[in-house]
Design a protein around this motif. Structure first.
Motif: not given
Length: 344
Positions: A322-340
């Motif tokens: 957020r500080w750099r204004g980029i998407k970032g390498s590890h993006r939050y995918a939500g609360k999901i099942s492990i293989t969704e």
């Protein structure tokens, strides 16, 4: 030299006594002149000696067979780790729940990281017993040569070989200049066609041949075209491995219920998957300042912090993005099942 560089010089110099590894980001670590004189290899030698010294003091954490296997190969591999009922219970807890997940795409592979802080583990007794158990924790601590809290995730690798660019993790590489530990407990069978973890046995030691190769790489690493190489995670070709006298890589196409703990200072890679595949495991990582003369005094083992390193790390990555204004390498995918399927 710019004024800002003059101000940064003390910090760059201080990083020599830490685990800092980037040749591109630190002009002292990346100095051609200093590395021609042996700076990089000297740091490697000292880190290895300190690691050996600490590991001797942690010998009781693992069996004599584990110590022998690590000394000779650079890894510890255990099969049939859990009894049938405990394994079934652990699998059920992982499969039947949803988790806060973070996805990282690299070429044709997505790696999903699921932090496992205490509040996630509290209603999952089998998962909690394994993560906090002596086998998982002690093998990591022995290989990493520190009696410290580790970073732990559920770790899912989803590969689509025909989609996207080549996964950079399939190139043989060393994570850093110092001995460091990573572990994978595979919940299900890993076939050779699924691109298993590969490791070049014995490459965790600084042999004369490897020292010469590291010296050569260090002189030009700051200007390397490969960014990962320039940042201290050196890439290795098959021909270079042969020239250093290493044998062919060991592929860990292992049955479910297997634990692999490796010193990822040694050369390793993710195998190239020949078909769409999903690999599910429990992952641990342990790396600390290589020059510390103690095995303990770990701040992450304090009450309120212990078991939260993965969670803290992910929050840190999100804030930096957020500080750099980029998407970032590890993006939050939500609360999901492990293989969704990944939303990215």
């Amino acid at each position: 030299m710019r004024a800002i560089d003059i101000l940064k010089t003390p910090f760059w110099a201080a990083e020599l006594a830490s685990g800092a590894k980037s040749f591109a980001d630190n002009p002292i670590i990346g100095s051609r002149r200093l590395n021609e004189k042996g700076l990089h290899v000297a740091r490697m030698r000292l880190a290895e000696r300190m690691s050996d010294w600490r590991r001797e003091r942690l010998a009781k954490l693992v069996s004599e067979e584990d110590r022998r296997q690590y000394a000779e190969q650079g890894y510890i591999c255990r099969k049939d780790v859990l009894g049938p009922e405990e394994l079934a219970g652990l699998r059920q807890e992982v499969e039947a729940n949803t988790f806060d997940a973070y996805d990282m795409r690299q070429g044709n592979a997505i790696t999903r990281f699921v932090p496992l802080p205490p509040e996630v583990l509290k209603d999952k007794p089998c998962l909690k017993r394994f993560v906090n158990g002596s086998l998982f924790q002690n093998t990591l601590r022995y290989v990493g040569s520190v009696n410290a809290d580790s970073i732990v995730y559920l770790h899912i690798v989803m590969t689509e070989p025909t989609k996207g660019k080549v996964d950079p993790q399939t190139s043989f590489h060393s994570d850093t200049f110092q001995p460091t530990a990573k572990s994978w407990f595979f919940l299900y069978d890993v076939a050779l066609e699924d691109g298993p973890f590969n490791y070049i046995a014995g490459s965790h030691r600084l042999t004369p041949e490897r020292a010469a190769w590291e010296q050569e790489q260090s002189v030009q690493a700051a200007d390397a075209r490969n960014k990962l190489h320039a940042r201290g995670s050196f890439r290795l070709t098959a021909e270079e491995a042969k020239q250093m006298g290493f044998s062919d890589p060991v592929a860990f196409n292992v049955p479910g219920n297997s634990l692999v703990v490796a010193d990822t200072h040694g050369f390793h890679a993710r195998g190239k998957s020949e078909r769409p595949s999903v690999r599910v495991g429990i992952y641990g990582s342990l790396r600390r300042n290589p020059f510390l003369p103690v095995t303990g005094l770990d701040p992450f083992s304090l009450p309120g912090i212990k078991g939260r390193q993965a969670q803290i790390h992910m929050k840190e990555l999100q804030l930096k993005a957020r500080w750099r204004g980029i998407k970032g390498s590890h993006r939050y995918a939500g609360k999901i099942s492990i293989t969704e399927p990944s939303p990215f």
